[in-house]
Design an enzyme around this catalytic site. Structure first.
Site, mmCIF file in Angstrom:
data_model
loop_
_atom_site.group_PDB
_atom_site.id
_atom_site.type_symbol
_atom_site.label_atom_id
_atom_site.label_comp_id
_atom_site.label_asym_id
_atom_site.label_seq_id
_atom_site.Cartn_x
_atom_site.Cartn_y
_atom_site.Cartn_z
ATOM 1 N N ALA A 14 0.185 2.424 15.678
ATOM 2 C CA ALA A 14 -0.805 3.441 16.083
ATOM 3 C C ALA A 14 -0.170 4.805 16.308
ATOM 4 C CB ALA A 14 -1.557 2.978 17.323
ATOM 5 N N TYR A 156 0.922 -5.094 -2.559
ATOM 6 C CA TYR A 156 -0.027 -4.645 -1.532
ATOM 7 C C TYR A 156 -1.336 -5.448 -1.629
ATOM 8 C CZ TYR A 156 -2.718 -1.247 1.280
ATOM 9 O OH TYR A 156 -3.498 -0.635 2.230
HETATM 10 P P1 NAP Z 1 0.213 5.187 8.044
HETATM 11 O O1 NAP Z 1 -0.373 6.534 8.327
HETATM 12 O O2 NAP Z 1 1.344 5.072 7.101
HETATM 13 O O3 NAP Z 1 0.616 4.519 9.461
HETATM 14 C C1 NAP Z 1 1.202 3.252 9.478
HETATM 15 C C2 NAP Z 1 1.460 2.855 10.913
HETATM 16 O O4 NAP Z 1 2.084 1.545 10.901
HETATM 17 C C3 NAP Z 1 2.450 3.781 11.620
HETATM 18 O O5 NAP Z 1 2.085 3.869 12.979
HETATM 19 C C4 NAP Z 1 3.780 3.036 11.473
HETATM 20 O O6 NAP Z 1 4.716 3.324 12.520
HETATM 21 C C5 NAP Z 1 3.317 1.608 11.592
HETATM 22 N N1 NAP Z 1 4.241 0.630 11.017
HETATM 23 C C6 NAP Z 1 4.756 0.602 9.770
HETATM 24 N N2 NAP Z 1 5.574 -0.464 9.638
HETATM 25 C C7 NAP Z 1 5.569 -1.109 10.828
HETATM 26 C C8 NAP Z 1 6.206 -2.266 11.339
HETATM 27 N N3 NAP Z 1 7.041 -2.993 10.585
HETATM 28 N N4 NAP Z 1 5.980 -2.637 12.625
HETATM 29 C C9 NAP Z 1 5.153 -1.911 13.420
HETATM 30 N N5 NAP Z 1 4.517 -0.809 12.992
HETATM 31 C C10 NAP Z 1 4.721 -0.414 11.714
HETATM 32 O O7 NAP Z 1 -0.921 4.183 7.481
HETATM 33 P P2 NAP Z 1 -2.521 4.288 7.526
HETATM 34 O O8 NAP Z 1 -2.973 4.987 6.297
HETATM 35 O O9 NAP Z 1 -2.960 4.754 8.844
HETATM 36 O O10 NAP Z 1 -2.908 2.733 7.343
HETATM 37 C C11 NAP Z 1 -3.089 1.849 8.434
HETATM 38 C C12 NAP Z 1 -3.540 0.492 7.894
HETATM 39 O O11 NAP Z 1 -4.728 0.642 7.133
HETATM 40 C C13 NAP Z 1 -2.514 -0.160 6.973
HETATM 41 O O12 NAP Z 1 -2.522 -1.552 7.141
HETATM 42 C C14 NAP Z 1 -3.047 0.199 5.588
HETATM 43 O O13 NAP Z 1 -2.625 -0.734 4.619
HETATM 44 C C15 NAP Z 1 -4.532 0.117 5.829
HETATM 45 N N6 NAP Z 1 -5.329 0.878 4.866
HETATM 46 C C16 NAP Z 1 -5.180 2.238 4.745
HETATM 47 C C17 NAP Z 1 -5.965 2.935 3.823
HETATM 48 C C18 NAP Z 1 -5.878 4.438 3.653
HETATM 49 O O14 NAP Z 1 -6.530 4.976 2.750
HETATM 50 N N7 NAP Z 1 -5.124 5.154 4.471
HETATM 51 C C19 NAP Z 1 -6.871 2.231 3.023
HETATM 52 C C20 NAP Z 1 -6.982 0.862 3.164
HETATM 53 C C21 NAP Z 1 -6.220 0.198 4.102
HETATM 54 P P3 NAP Z 1 5.818 4.523 12.330
HETATM 55 O O15 NAP Z 1 5.041 5.807 12.447
HETATM 56 O O16 NAP Z 1 6.758 4.334 13.467
HETATM 57 O O17 NAP Z 1 6.418 4.332 10.984
#
Ligand code: NAP
Length: 248
Positions: A14, A156
């Site tokens: 988060a 993915y």
């Molecule tokens: P993001 O901006 O890249 O943020 C990812 C978050 O996950 C960051 O807080 C990161 O922490 C944390 N993280 C990564 N690896 C981790 C680990 N091994 N252990 C604990 N925390 C970890 O991603 P987002 O776009 O918000 O996406 C969030 C979720 O929604 C993901 O599961 C993604 O696959 C899904 N999703 C996103 C989209 C989209 O369009 N954005 C669409 C469909 C699904 P750090 O900041 O410390 O790296």
């Protein structure tokens, strides 16, 4: 109306993006927030401060969701700091996109570990607490890519489709104890990450979506509020697409 008053919630990943949006909207609804990050310490502490300023209990934990022991340790710590664990949101995720021809074994394994095994690690870690409480809501962040597939994202897509099967199985196993488990499948959600993309490309994606816009972290967070709250008391084992109609 505060729908999550006094509920204790764990959100993985988060420090930014969708997870951060969920933390903020949940705090507005009165939830106490325990959240994790992998490495972004400064933004995580900033968010912790912001949530505390909103009058709820909040704490940031550095914890790798892909590591089984770290997940167990995290839940033990959260249980000490917060009285109960009412909601778990498995949101942490990464991408390492490549065509099957080029993808390395390491990039396949890494994405499965961070996106899918993490969901197993965290769900297993909270299971005992939720069983004792005889209530809980688990929300797992899948993706439209897990529902439909996507060229260049075999790792993915496999991880996100795996989350849907895992969630349905948990719903079947734990339903008799009033523990619900659902998945959310976001479409194209605009975050800081997508700000860096070419504007023409992003606009062509928006044009192809029936609602003619990308989603926001708040759009996903509001769907999570529904699944976390008692409004969805009779909903389990489902996948909710939050995609502006993309898959319709
Ligand atoms: P993001 O901006 O890249 O943020 C990812 C978050 O996950 C960051 O807080 C990161 O922490 C944390 N993280 C990564 N690896 C981790 C680990 N091994 N252990 C604990 N925390 C970890 O991603 P987002 O776009 O918000 O996406 C969030 C979720 O929604 C993901 O599961 C993604 O696959 C899904 N999703 C996103 C989209 C989209 O369009 N954005 C669409 C469909 C699904 P750090 O900041 O410390 O790296």
């Amino acid at each position: 109306m505060k729908l999550l008053e006094n509920k204790n919630v764990i959100i993985t990943g988060a420090s930014r993006g969708i997870g951060k949006g969920i933390a903020e909207i949940f705090a507005q609804h009165g939830a106490n927030i325990a959240f994790t990050y992998a490495s972004s310490e400064a933004p995580a502490l900033e968010l912790e401060k912001k949530l505390l300023g909103m009058g709820v209990k909040a704490k940031a934990y550095k914890s790798n969701a892909a590591n089984f022991q770290e997940a167990q340790h995290l839940v033990a710590e959260v249980s000490k700091d917060f009285d109960s664990i009412d909601v778990l949101i498995n949101n942490a995720g990464i991408t390492k996109d490549n065509l099957l021809m080029r993808i390395s074994e390491d990039d396949f394994d890494k994405v499965i570990e961070v996106n899918l095994k993490s969901v197993f690690n965290m769900t297993k870690a909270v299971q005992r607490t939720m069983l004792k409480q005889r209530q809980g809501s688990i929300i797992n962040m899948s993706s439209v890519v897990g529902v439909k597939g996507n060229a260049g994202q075999t790792n993915y897509a496999a991880s996100k489709a795996g989350i849907i099967g895992f969630s349905k199985s948990v719903a079947l196993e734990l339903g008799s104890r009033n523990i619900r488990c659902n998945s959310i499948a976001p479409g194209f959600i605009e975050t800081e990450m997508t700000d860096a993309l070419n504007e023409d490309t992003v606009q062509s994606w928006r044009d192809a979506i029936p609602l003619k816009r990308g989603g926001t972290p708040e759009d996903v967070a509001n769907a999570c509020v529904f699944l976390a709250s008692d409004l969805s008391a009779y909903v389990t084992g489902q996948t909710l697409n939050v995609d502006g109609g993309m898959l319709t």
